[in-house]
Write a protein that holds these residues in place. Structure first.
Motif, PDB file in Angstrom:
ATOM      1  N   GLN A  15       0.831  -1.199   0.000  1.00 51.84           N
ATOM      2  CA  GLN A  15       0.000   0.000   0.000  1.00 51.84           C
ATOM      3  C   GLN A  15       0.874   1.262   0.000  1.00 51.84           C
ATOM      4  N   ASN A  16       2.016   1.181   0.676  1.00 50.53           N
ATOM      5  CA  ASN A  16       2.871   2.365   0.814  1.00 50.53           C
ATOM      6  C   ASN A  16       3.891   2.505  -0.311  1.00 50.53           C
ATOM      7  N   SER A  17       4.115   1.441  -1.076  1.00 54.25           N
ATOM      8  CA  SER A  17       5.158   1.489  -2.100  1.00 54.25           C
ATOM      9  C   SER A  17       4.865   2.533  -3.176  1.00 54.25           C
ATOM     10  N   GLU A  22       6.025   7.927  -5.633  1.00 51.24           N
ATOM     11  CA  GLU A  22       5.562   9.276  -5.975  1.00 51.24           C
ATOM     12  C   GLU A  22       6.425  10.338  -5.299  1.00 51.24           C
ATOM     13  N   ILE A  23       6.722  10.135  -4.025  1.00 47.34           N
ATOM     14  CA  ILE A  23       7.562  11.101  -3.317  1.00 47.34           C
ATOM     15  C   ILE A  23       8.957  11.120  -3.911  1.00 47.34           C
ATOM     16  N   PHE A  27      10.736  14.341  -5.559  1.00 44.24           N
ATOM     17  CA  PHE A  27      12.019  14.843  -5.067  1.00 44.24           C
ATOM     18  C   PHE A  27      13.000  15.056  -6.217  1.00 44.24           C
ATOM     19  N   LEU A  28      13.079  14.087  -7.130  1.00 41.77           N
ATOM     20  CA  LEU A  28      14.037  14.206  -8.233  1.00 41.77           C
ATOM     21  C   LEU A  28      13.691  15.377  -9.144  1.00 41.77           C
ATOM     22  N   VAL A  29      12.399  15.555  -9.434  1.00 45.42           N
ATOM     23  CA  VAL A  29      12.003  16.670 -10.293  1.00 45.42           C
ATOM     24  C   VAL A  29      12.229  18.002  -9.582  1.00 45.42           C
ATOM     25  N   PHE A 279       2.515  19.418 -11.077  1.00 43.06           N
ATOM     26  CA  PHE A 279       1.614  18.268 -11.215  1.00 43.06           C
ATOM     27  C   PHE A 279       2.019  17.134 -10.269  1.00 43.06           C
ATOM     28  N   LEU A 280       3.317  16.880 -10.162  1.00 43.25           N
ATOM     29  CA  LEU A 280       3.758  15.822  -9.270  1.00 43.25           C
ATOM     30  C   LEU A 280       3.466  16.164  -7.808  1.00 43.25           C
ATOM     31  N   ILE A 281       3.649  17.425  -7.448  1.00 41.56           N
ATOM     32  CA  ILE A 281       3.370  17.836  -6.075  1.00 41.56           C
ATOM     33  C   ILE A 281       1.888  17.646  -5.748  1.00 41.56           C
TER      34      ILE A 281
END
Length: 393
Positions: A15-17, A22-23, A27-29, A279-281
């Motif tokens: 569930q957390n993977s 996403e996080i 972070f990379l972007v 968008f990712l945020i």
């Protein structure tokens, strides 16, 4: 406590993977956005190195029918004197096509004392360049008319190239180039100038003297005009050029306008990265809300039991916040491993401090985002009444 939290996170690893991924991507972007923004800001903070205000660039193509070198030289020298004699012209001079804020670049590589330097901008201009552009001489001198007729191989370099080749020593009188046919004597060092806009760092520069054979391919005249020069004077200047260079395509541009356009073009990648990051945020924020909200609904019995045995609401809220922060930490550890490779491998040739500060800002940003997104679900969990939760179970 943390051991218990890790155990709970591991039990819900599937569930957390997705949230961890996403996080990590966010972070990379965000790291890329901060790296680009910090590098652009550092470059913006550096001085331009020259005065582009009230400097016009005249573009033309060689259309003279005569092939006689002396006649060609006479035509272009007379044209420049006529431009300089106009009442609102401060000074003018010929230059190669790679003028400041233009799309043309001429680069080369040089080897000096066994040290090879790549991507050195190769500029060609006449003796008037320093006066037209307001460039600062740091040591030595600029070309004069006597140099233009001389066959001695001499060169003027900028400060960045001087520091790269000669360090803190004086470069005037020394030679660049290892091969005898390519060796040139340095007669002057000028300050770095940002020819690629406000947000690009000054590059290595070679400033070559223009000889009489260069008139055929130079193609640019830089004109320093008085502040009161207007459209009417621009029309007068255009008529002068069109009358002397018949059938030639004449274009007059203002360097300040070219700088504005060049800066907008430079910022396009940053704008695109910022949109992707936004968008990712949003996705990460919605993911955190969704996961925590799902956890609250699935664990109402657990939460109610903890409240019934005396756990305060702040403890229940803190547990959910800690779980979200641990998930963020796991993502950031993986992300930091990839991000630290950029300064170690000198990717994109940016200063290591840019990457390190970008990494720090990205970590702080992710932690703040996760904290803000987890506070409200945690508050909702703390507001669950023990009797209601246990009754539902």
């Amino acid at each position: 406590m943390f051991k218990h939290l890790f155990k709970m996170i591991w039990n819900k690893k599937k569930q957390n993977s997705l949230l961890i991924v996403e996080i990590l991507l966010s972070f990379l972007v965000i790291f890329a956005v901060f790296s680009f923004a910090l590098n652009s800001y550092n470059n913006y903070a550096k001085p331009m190195g020259f005065n582009y205000d009230h400097v016009w660039a005249i573009s033309y193509n060689h259309t003279l029918e005569t092939k006689n070198p002396d006649s060609v030289t006479l035509v272009y020298q007379t044209l420049l004197r006529d431009i300089q004699s106009l009442p609102l012209v401060v000074d003018a001079g010929y230059a190669s096509s790679n003028i400041p804020f233009g799309s043309n670049h001429m680069s080369t590589g040089i080897t000096t004392n066994g040290l090879y330097v790549d991507r050195v901008n190769n500029f060609f201009m006449d003796e008037n360049y320093v006066n037209v552009m307001g460039v600062k001489m740091l040591s030595g001198r600029w070309y004069d008319k006597g140099d233009l007729a001389s066959k001695t191989n001499i060169i003027v370099i900028n400060k960045s190239l001087k520091d790269k080749l000669f360090g803190n020593t004086d470069a005037v009188g020394k030679f660049i180039g290892d091969k005898p046919e390519n060796r040139k004597k340095v007669i002057g060092v000028i300050d770095d100038i940002k020819t690629d806009g406000d947000y690009q760092a000054p590059t290595y520069g070679l400033y070559n003297k223009q000889d009489t054979a260069a008139y055929i391919w130079m193609g640019r005249i830089l004109v320093k005009v008085a502040p009161e020069a207007n459209a009417a004077f621009e029309g007068q200047l255009y008529k002068l050029m069109a009358g002397r260079l018949k059938k030639s395509n004449i274009e007059i541009e203002h360097l300040d306008n070219k700088l504005t356009a060049y800066n907008k073009f430079t910022l396009v990648p940053l704008i695109i990265l910022s949109i992707v990051a936004a968008f990712l945020i949003i996705n990460v924020a919605l993911g955190i809300f969704g996961v925590l909200w799902y956890n609250i609904n699935k664990r109402r019995g657990e939460i109610g039991l903890r409240r019934a045995v005396g756990a305060p609401g702040s403890s229940v809220s803190a547990q959910l916040v800690y779980e979200a922060m641990i998930l963020a930490t796991l993502s950031l550890i993986i992300g930091a491993f990839f991000a630290v490779q950029f300064p170690l491998l000198n990717v994109f040739d940016l200063p290591a401090s840019v990457y390190l500060f970008a990494m720090l800002f990205a970590v702080v940003f992710i932690y703040l985002l996760v904290l803000i997104c987890s506070l409200y679900p945690g508050k909702q969990a703390a507001a669950i009444y023990p009797a209601v939760a246990l009754h539902e179970e």
